[in-house]
Design a protein around this motif. Structure first.
Motif, PDB file in Angstrom:
ATOM      1  N   ARG A 161     -54.331  16.369  49.272  1.00  0.00           N
ATOM      2  CA  ARG A 161     -54.409  17.318  48.546  1.00  0.00           C
ATOM      3  C   ARG A 161     -53.063  17.143  47.641  1.00  0.00           C
ATOM      4  O   ARG A 161     -52.824  16.783  46.550  1.00  0.00           O
ATOM      5  CB  ARG A 161     -54.725  18.770  48.605  1.00  0.00           C
ATOM      6  CG  ARG A 161     -54.486  19.665  47.098  1.00  0.00           C
ATOM      7  CD  ARG A 161     -54.776  20.872  47.848  1.00  0.00           C
ATOM      8  NE  ARG A 161     -53.691  21.617  48.498  1.00  0.00           N
ATOM      9  CZ  ARG A 161     -52.681  21.906  48.664  1.00  0.00           C
ATOM     10  NH1 ARG A 161     -51.986  21.686  47.286  1.00  0.00           N
ATOM     11  NH2 ARG A 161     -51.999  22.336  49.480  1.00  0.00           N
ATOM     12  N   GLN A 162     -51.850  17.023  48.495  1.00  0.00           N
ATOM     13  CA  GLN A 162     -50.576  16.666  48.110  1.00  0.00           C
ATOM     14  C   GLN A 162     -50.452  15.439  47.443  1.00  0.00           C
ATOM     15  O   GLN A 162     -49.605  15.256  46.322  1.00  0.00           O
ATOM     16  CB  GLN A 162     -49.748  16.997  49.319  1.00  0.00           C
ATOM     17  CG  GLN A 162     -49.453  18.586  49.631  1.00  0.00           C
ATOM     18  CD  GLN A 162     -48.630  18.705  50.925  1.00  0.00           C
ATOM     19  OE1 GLN A 162     -48.105  17.538  51.515  1.00  0.00           O
ATOM     20  NE2 GLN A 162     -48.392  19.906  51.378  1.00  0.00           N
ATOM     21  N   GLU A 163     -50.858  14.477  47.782  1.00  0.00           N
ATOM     22  CA  GLU A 163     -50.896  13.117  47.646  1.00  0.00           C
ATOM     23  C   GLU A 163     -51.581  12.905  46.133  1.00  0.00           C
ATOM     24  O   GLU A 163     -50.955  12.339  45.033  1.00  0.00           O
ATOM     25  CB  GLU A 163     -51.458  11.825  48.443  1.00  0.00           C
ATOM     26  CG  GLU A 163     -51.237  10.627  47.882  1.00  0.00           C
ATOM     27  CD  GLU A 163     -51.846   9.635  49.065  1.00  0.00           C
ATOM     28  OE1 GLU A 163     -52.417   8.480  48.803  1.00  0.00           O
ATOM     29  OE2 GLU A 163     -51.734  10.036  50.436  1.00  0.00           O
ATOM     30  N   GLU A 194     -52.020  15.488  44.105  1.00  0.00           N
ATOM     31  CA  GLU A 194     -51.034  16.254  42.970  1.00  0.00           C
ATOM     32  C   GLU A 194     -50.056  15.440  42.413  1.00  0.00           C
ATOM     33  O   GLU A 194     -49.653  15.422  41.379  1.00  0.00           O
ATOM     34  CB  GLU A 194     -50.748  17.580  43.811  1.00  0.00           C
ATOM     35  CG  GLU A 194     -51.750  18.592  43.880  1.00  0.00           C
ATOM     36  CD  GLU A 194     -51.425  19.946  44.482  1.00  0.00           C
ATOM     37  OE1 GLU A 194     -50.132  19.820  44.652  1.00  0.00           O
ATOM     38  OE2 GLU A 194     -51.955  20.849  44.602  1.00  0.00           O
ATOM     39  N   ALA A 195     -49.356  14.599  43.630  1.00  0.00           N
ATOM     40  CA  ALA A 195     -48.054  13.788  43.427  1.00  0.00           C
ATOM     41  C   ALA A 195     -48.550  12.763  42.324  1.00  0.00           C
ATOM     42  O   ALA A 195     -47.803  12.345  41.358  1.00  0.00           O
ATOM     43  CB  ALA A 195     -47.532  13.159  44.590  1.00  0.00           C
ATOM     44  N   THR A 196     -49.666  12.113  42.563  1.00  0.00           N
ATOM     45  CA  THR A 196     -49.959  10.991  41.646  1.00  0.00           C
ATOM     46  C   THR A 196     -50.249  11.768  40.337  1.00  0.00           C
ATOM     47  O   THR A 196     -50.147  10.877  39.235  1.00  0.00           O
ATOM     48  CB  THR A 196     -51.504  10.333  42.297  1.00  0.00           C
ATOM     49  OG1 THR A 196     -50.958   9.778  43.546  1.00  0.00           O
ATOM     50  CG2 THR A 196     -51.925   9.170  41.394  1.00  0.00           C
ATOM     51  N   ALA A 197     -50.975  12.773  40.187  1.00  0.00           N
ATOM     52  CA  ALA A 197     -51.521  13.332  38.804  1.00  0.00           C
ATOM     53  C   ALA A 197     -50.222  13.712  38.241  1.00  0.00           C
ATOM     54  O   ALA A 197     -50.189  13.344  36.847  1.00  0.00           O
ATOM     55  CB  ALA A 197     -52.231  14.606  39.057  1.00  0.00           C
ATOM     56  N   GLU A 198     -49.159  14.314  38.855  1.00  0.00           N
ATOM     57  CA  GLU A 198     -47.959  14.527  38.134  1.00  0.00           C
ATOM     58  C   GLU A 198     -47.286  13.412  37.765  1.00  0.00           C
ATOM     59  O   GLU A 198     -46.782  13.476  36.734  1.00  0.00           O
ATOM     60  CB  GLU A 198     -46.854  15.295  39.291  1.00  0.00           C
ATOM     61  CG  GLU A 198     -47.447  16.624  39.683  1.00  0.00           C
ATOM     62  CD  GLU A 198     -46.558  17.621  40.336  1.00  0.00           C
ATOM     63  OE1 GLU A 198     -45.547  16.926  40.917  1.00  0.00           O
ATOM     64  OE2 GLU A 198     -46.821  18.623  41.013  1.00  0.00           O
ATOM     65  N   GLU A 199     -47.283  12.372  38.381  1.00  0.00           N
ATOM     66  CA  GLU A 199     -46.549  10.885  37.867  1.00  0.00           C
ATOM     67  C   GLU A 199     -47.211  10.529  36.665  1.00  0.00           C
ATOM     68  O   GLU A 199     -46.660   9.985  35.633  1.00  0.00           O
ATOM     69  CB  GLU A 199     -46.662  10.012  38.960  1.00  0.00           C
ATOM     70  CG  GLU A 199     -46.083   8.773  38.970  1.00  0.00           C
ATOM     71  CD  GLU A 199     -45.982   7.655  39.862  1.00  0.00           C
ATOM     72  OE1 GLU A 199     -46.113   6.439  39.517  1.00  0.00           O
ATOM     73  OE2 GLU A 199     -46.535   8.230  40.893  1.00  0.00           O
TER      74      GLU A 199
END
Length: 88
Positions: free
Chosen positions: A9-11, A13-18
């Motif tokens: 989930r954290q990965e 979220e990080a990809t979506a934010e990028e």
């Protein structure tokens, strides 16, 4: 074992934010190589779609149009004169 659900989930979220950050800054590509790779990819996809379209058109046109049957050359009557000088 694979990554846990929290790590996944954290990965994500990080990809979506990028991706969202790039969309906001209107810089989808980081370098000219990214642009070139995207152009090559789109060209490949376009050619594949074009070939599939041609196959569909060919199949639709050939299957529905009535054509006279071709007679194989072996079944045709021979034309011309036999050369009797070649026989023993």
């Amino acid at each position: 074992m694979g990554p846990s659900a929290d790590e996944l989930r954290q990965e994500l979220e990080a990809t979506a934010e990028e991706v969202l950050g790039r969309l906001k800054s209107r810089q989808l590509f980081q370098s000219e190589w990214d642009i070139a790779a995207f152009v090559v990819f789109l060209t490949f996809v376009g050619i594949v779609v074009l070939l599939l379209l041609l196959v569909v058109i060919h199949c639709c046109c050939c299957c529905t149009s009535p054509r006279p049957r071709k007679v194989s050359p072996m079944k045709e009557k021979p034309k011309g004169v036999d050369n009797l000088a070649l026989e023993p």
